[in-house]
Design a protein around this motif. Sequence first.
Motif, PDB file in Angstrom:
ATOM      1  N   ASP A 120       0.699  -0.915  -0.051  1.00 13.23           N
ATOM      2  CA  ASP A 120       0.065   0.001   0.095  1.00 13.23           C
ATOM      3  C   ASP A 120       0.644   1.187  -0.128  1.00 13.23           C
ATOM      4  O   ASP A 120       0.536   2.274  -0.349  1.00 13.23           O
ATOM      5  CB  ASP A 120      -0.951   0.074   1.179  1.00 13.23           C
ATOM      6  CG  ASP A 120      -0.364  -0.247   2.392  1.00 13.23           C
ATOM      7  OD1 ASP A 120       1.150  -0.623   2.521  1.00 13.23           O
ATOM      8  OD2 ASP A 120      -0.928  -0.443   3.473  1.00 13.23           O
ATOM      9  N   GLN A 121       1.965   1.263   0.390  1.00 11.87           N
ATOM     10  CA  GLN A 121       2.908   2.442   0.321  1.00 11.87           C
ATOM     11  C   GLN A 121       3.839   2.440  -0.886  1.00 11.87           C
ATOM     12  O   GLN A 121       4.730   3.365  -0.867  1.00 11.87           O
ATOM     13  CB  GLN A 121       3.807   2.706   1.571  1.00 11.87           C
ATOM     14  CG  GLN A 121       2.989   2.515   2.703  1.00 11.87           C
ATOM     15  CD  GLN A 121       3.771   2.568   4.047  1.00 11.87           C
ATOM     16  OE1 GLN A 121       4.892   2.759   4.146  1.00 11.87           O
ATOM     17  NE2 GLN A 121       3.202   2.385   5.191  1.00 11.87           N
ATOM     18  N   LYS A 141      -8.701  -1.543   8.236  1.00 18.98           N
ATOM     19  CA  LYS A 141      -9.713  -0.884   7.235  1.00 18.98           C
ATOM     20  C   LYS A 141     -10.628  -0.125   7.961  1.00 18.98           C
ATOM     21  O   LYS A 141     -11.303   0.871   7.267  1.00 18.98           O
ATOM     22  CB  LYS A 141     -10.421  -1.789   6.177  1.00 18.98           C
ATOM     23  CG  LYS A 141      -9.419  -2.325   5.173  1.00 18.98           C
ATOM     24  CD  LYS A 141      -9.545  -1.621   3.803  1.00 18.98           C
ATOM     25  CE  LYS A 141      -8.625  -2.132   3.038  1.00 18.98           C
ATOM     26  NZ  LYS A 141      -8.291  -1.464   1.815  1.00 18.98           N
ATOM     27  N   PRO A 194      -2.471   5.469   3.579  1.00 19.80           N
ATOM     28  CA  PRO A 194      -3.619   4.588   3.291  1.00 19.80           C
ATOM     29  C   PRO A 194      -4.568   4.488   4.383  1.00 19.80           C
ATOM     30  O   PRO A 194      -5.845   4.526   4.378  1.00 19.80           O
ATOM     31  CB  PRO A 194      -2.903   2.958   3.280  1.00 19.80           C
ATOM     32  CG  PRO A 194      -1.582   3.289   2.705  1.00 19.80           C
ATOM     33  CD  PRO A 194      -1.004   4.637   3.412  1.00 19.80           C
ATOM     34  N   GLU A 195      -4.059   4.367   5.681  1.00 18.07           N
ATOM     35  CA  GLU A 195      -4.842   4.590   6.934  1.00 18.07           C
ATOM     36  C   GLU A 195      -5.510   6.283   7.065  1.00 18.07           C
ATOM     37  O   GLU A 195      -6.530   6.165   7.365  1.00 18.07           O
ATOM     38  CB  GLU A 195      -4.145   4.146   8.275  1.00 18.07           C
ATOM     39  CG  GLU A 195      -3.898   2.790   8.131  1.00 18.07           C
ATOM     40  CD  GLU A 195      -2.750   2.061   7.201  1.00 18.07           C
ATOM     41  OE1 GLU A 195      -1.807   3.279   7.188  1.00 18.07           O
ATOM     42  OE2 GLU A 195      -2.458   1.281   6.741  1.00 18.07           O
ATOM     43  N   LEU A 197      -7.269   8.674  -2.415  1.00 14.99           N
ATOM     44  CA  LEU A 197      -8.048   7.423  -1.934  1.00 14.99           C
ATOM     45  C   LEU A 197      -9.146   8.162  -0.831  1.00 14.99           C
ATOM     46  O   LEU A 197     -10.160   7.541  -0.854  1.00 14.99           O
ATOM     47  CB  LEU A 197      -6.839   6.861  -0.963  1.00 14.99           C
ATOM     48  CG  LEU A 197      -6.053   5.914  -1.798  1.00 14.99           C
ATOM     49  CD1 LEU A 197      -4.997   5.039  -0.798  1.00 14.99           C
ATOM     50  CD2 LEU A 197      -6.777   4.757  -2.588  1.00 14.99           C
ATOM     51  N   GLN A 235      -0.706  -0.655  -5.242  1.00 13.65           N
ATOM     52  CA  GLN A 235      -0.964   0.291  -4.273  1.00 13.65           C
ATOM     53  C   GLN A 235      -2.546   0.022  -4.116  1.00 13.65           C
ATOM     54  O   GLN A 235      -3.255  -0.516  -4.807  1.00 13.65           O
ATOM     55  CB  GLN A 235      -0.933   1.726  -5.012  1.00 13.65           C
ATOM     56  CG  GLN A 235       0.248   1.907  -5.616  1.00 13.65           C
ATOM     57  CD  GLN A 235       0.355   3.093  -6.341  1.00 13.65           C
ATOM     58  OE1 GLN A 235      -0.183   3.928  -6.083  1.00 13.65           O
ATOM     59  NE2 GLN A 235       1.305   3.176  -7.225  1.00 13.65           N
ATOM     60  N   ASP A 236      -3.153   0.909  -2.853  1.00 15.03           N
ATOM     61  CA  ASP A 236      -4.610   0.943  -2.729  1.00 15.03           C
ATOM     62  C   ASP A 236      -5.273   1.401  -3.889  1.00 15.03           C
ATOM     63  O   ASP A 236      -4.717   2.448  -4.515  1.00 15.03           O
ATOM     64  CB  ASP A 236      -4.920   1.747  -1.548  1.00 15.03           C
ATOM     65  CG  ASP A 236      -4.614   1.107  -0.253  1.00 15.03           C
ATOM     66  OD1 ASP A 236      -3.792   0.218  -0.421  1.00 15.03           O
ATOM     67  OD2 ASP A 236      -5.333   1.192   0.880  1.00 15.03           O
ATOM     68  N   THR A 243     -11.636   1.839  -0.760  1.00 18.66           N
ATOM     69  CA  THR A 243     -10.525   1.386  -1.204  1.00 18.66           C
ATOM     70  C   THR A 243     -10.135   0.108  -0.974  1.00 18.66           C
ATOM     71  O   THR A 243     -10.556  -0.567  -0.020  1.00 18.66           O
ATOM     72  CB  THR A 243      -9.210   2.158  -0.329  1.00 18.66           C
ATOM     73  OG1 THR A 243      -9.197   1.588   1.114  1.00 18.66           O
ATOM     74  CG2 THR A 243      -9.504   3.816   0.030  1.00 18.66           C
ATOM     75  N   ASN A 250      -7.169  -3.313  -1.676  1.00 21.73           N
ATOM     76  CA  ASN A 250      -5.850  -3.729  -1.851  1.00 21.73           C
ATOM     77  C   ASN A 250      -5.707  -5.160  -2.075  1.00 21.73           C
ATOM     78  O   ASN A 250      -6.513  -5.640  -1.335  1.00 21.73           O
ATOM     79  CB  ASN A 250      -4.870  -2.924  -0.569  1.00 21.73           C
ATOM     80  CG  ASN A 250      -3.528  -3.309  -1.084  1.00 21.73           C
ATOM     81  OD1 ASN A 250      -2.924  -4.418  -0.920  1.00 21.73           O
ATOM     82  ND2 ASN A 250      -2.828  -2.296  -1.224  1.00 21.73           N
TER      83      ASN A 250
END
Lengths: 377, 305
Positions: free
Chosen positions: A39-40, A207, A231-232, A263, B130-131, B226, B228
Amino acid sequence: MKRILQFPRVVLILILAGCGGNPKTPVIKIGCAAPLSGDQAQIGLENCRGVELAVAQAEENGFAIPGYRFQVMSQDDQHNPSQAVNVAKKFAADRDVMGVIGHFNSSCTKPASAIYYAAGMVQITPASTNPDISKQGFNTFFRVSATDDIQGPSGARYAASSLGIKTVILIDDKTTYGKGLADEFEKEAKKQGLSVLTHEGITQGDKDFTPLLIKIKPLNPDMIYFGGIYPEGALLIRQARSLQIPSLFMGGDGIASPMFIELASPEIAEGTYATMVGQDMKKVPAAEKFIQNYEAKYGPVGLWSAYGYDAANILMSALTKAGVKDRGKILEALRSTPSFTGITGIIAFDEKGDNKNQVLGIFKVHSGKLDYVEPAQ
Amino acid sequence: MSALDIFFQQIINGLTLGIIYAMIALGYTMVYGIAQLINFAHGEIFMVGAYLGLTIYLAIQGFAFGPAGLVILVPLIFIFTMLGCSALGALVEQTAYRPLHNAPRLAPLITAIGVSFLLQNAVMLLYGPQDKYFPNLIPIHRFSFGAVTFTNLQMIIAAAALILMGLLNLVIMHTRTGKAMRALAEDRQAAYLMGIPVNRVITQTFVIGSAMAGAGGLMFGMYYNTINFHDGYLAGLKAFTAAVLGGIGNIPGALIGGILIGVLEGLGAGYLSSEWKNVFAFFILILILLFRPQGLLGTRVVKKL
């Protein structure tokens, strides 16, 4: 049977062929370690592309040691500390690697730094901001970015003086970076007379933060400060707005990414504040050319690209100064460099390897973009 | 917001998450009940469902005409996602489990983990690491009862899950396939001797379970916005816990287990500590295994000799 025996030989030949290029020119490798998957990945890629660009340009400009060709060796640490240690060992064991740009996350940079120290090789982190990393006494460690003991408090001061915030809730992701940043924010916030209503933790990769947000909703804070990565961060602000929590949202350099806005969606991210190492790149003349070159090669420039680029340029200039392929000599050359003018500003290392000239800016999300507001105090 | 409002708000959000867990848990429990196999790649099928839903949405959004089109668009996305996931589930069963029908029970467990890695990395290569932003398929409206609020999306998720579970019940209780599944769950050897095509019924079980997981993945994407490629891992583990909690092999148990896990997790994170959110589900798993290994609705199976 014979066919089975042949198989490994064919594979071996293919592997050797893959090592390619001109085998006669000896190579010097520059390591780049960052999260390149997961995710990063976005911020990791931005960073290593900056490194690639710097090394390619240095080579073009004859900025290097004659008789060697240069190669960037990018490794994915998956923002996982144990993977970071594996990557560091791989770099240390490769005699061609003359220095590493990385890692990205403080929780990775810290354990990896011990391995680079043992190997006597230069490590320049473009992004890790946790202040404890440079207190370990490793003379191989250098840092281009600012530290959280400056970043966190500058966010708190901005919230108190310019935004007129009275009450704040802190949420961090329990990592070396996130918790460190939120803790530093909290200390200064209390000094500034802000009341910290609560300080909570979440888990990276989770999530659903609604249980926590429902709990803090009745506290009705003026601001939610998040120590963590986008992401968070994006999910937190989405879910907070969906629960009709109107509090201002602020974070550190971890959420200062275009991916945060994508996002969270631009409407929801609107008005989010972030402190970010560095200044408004668009106002630095030297940076203009960098942005042009970068965008021609990779597409839109990210905020971290410039840090990878500067860190790699510092390493290349130390290499040139040393003039030999020797980790110890390169380290000496870098240690004795008084200062370096990069596109993120003047970089001068103190005895701990931290950048003496820590420039921080306040950024704000406005119509889907991260706008520079003012230099942080 | 009063303390009671907060409690109800936690319950509502926990229920939504619990319904999604239940959708995944159904597949675990059906496959275990019928094939005595724990399909650890099931969480990945759920994740693929989210990506497939997004891809289908991006492909057909241009054809929808205004708000009226949504009534057709959203069910269409659900149907195609479920079809795609069914096909994937059948493929996984045929390639990774069928050749191991008579192998020791550890072997299919290991291939399951292999399939799980394969699917995760395939999605990572196809869609990037990525997300991904998952757009709102429907405009979100919010309803309030005092300080307690919920959205039309939460209602749609609950309604869609209820419809799908009703259909599942219909299939299992009132069709020949369902009868064959029940027979297989009761005694595989006897069912085989009675002329039930065991392999085909097992494939059908995977098809149905994967369709439910795919729908769950789509709901997950719509709800969190989102997605992933590693989302299937944790959600799959929690759904597995839900299946064990309800009694593995028991279909109503999966529903109850999923909802309980979702609600307890929400309450635990809200009232005790959000830092320990993921611990609650697995703490329940340990308690259940210690004190009631057959699960809430399961019956203790006497080992057949």
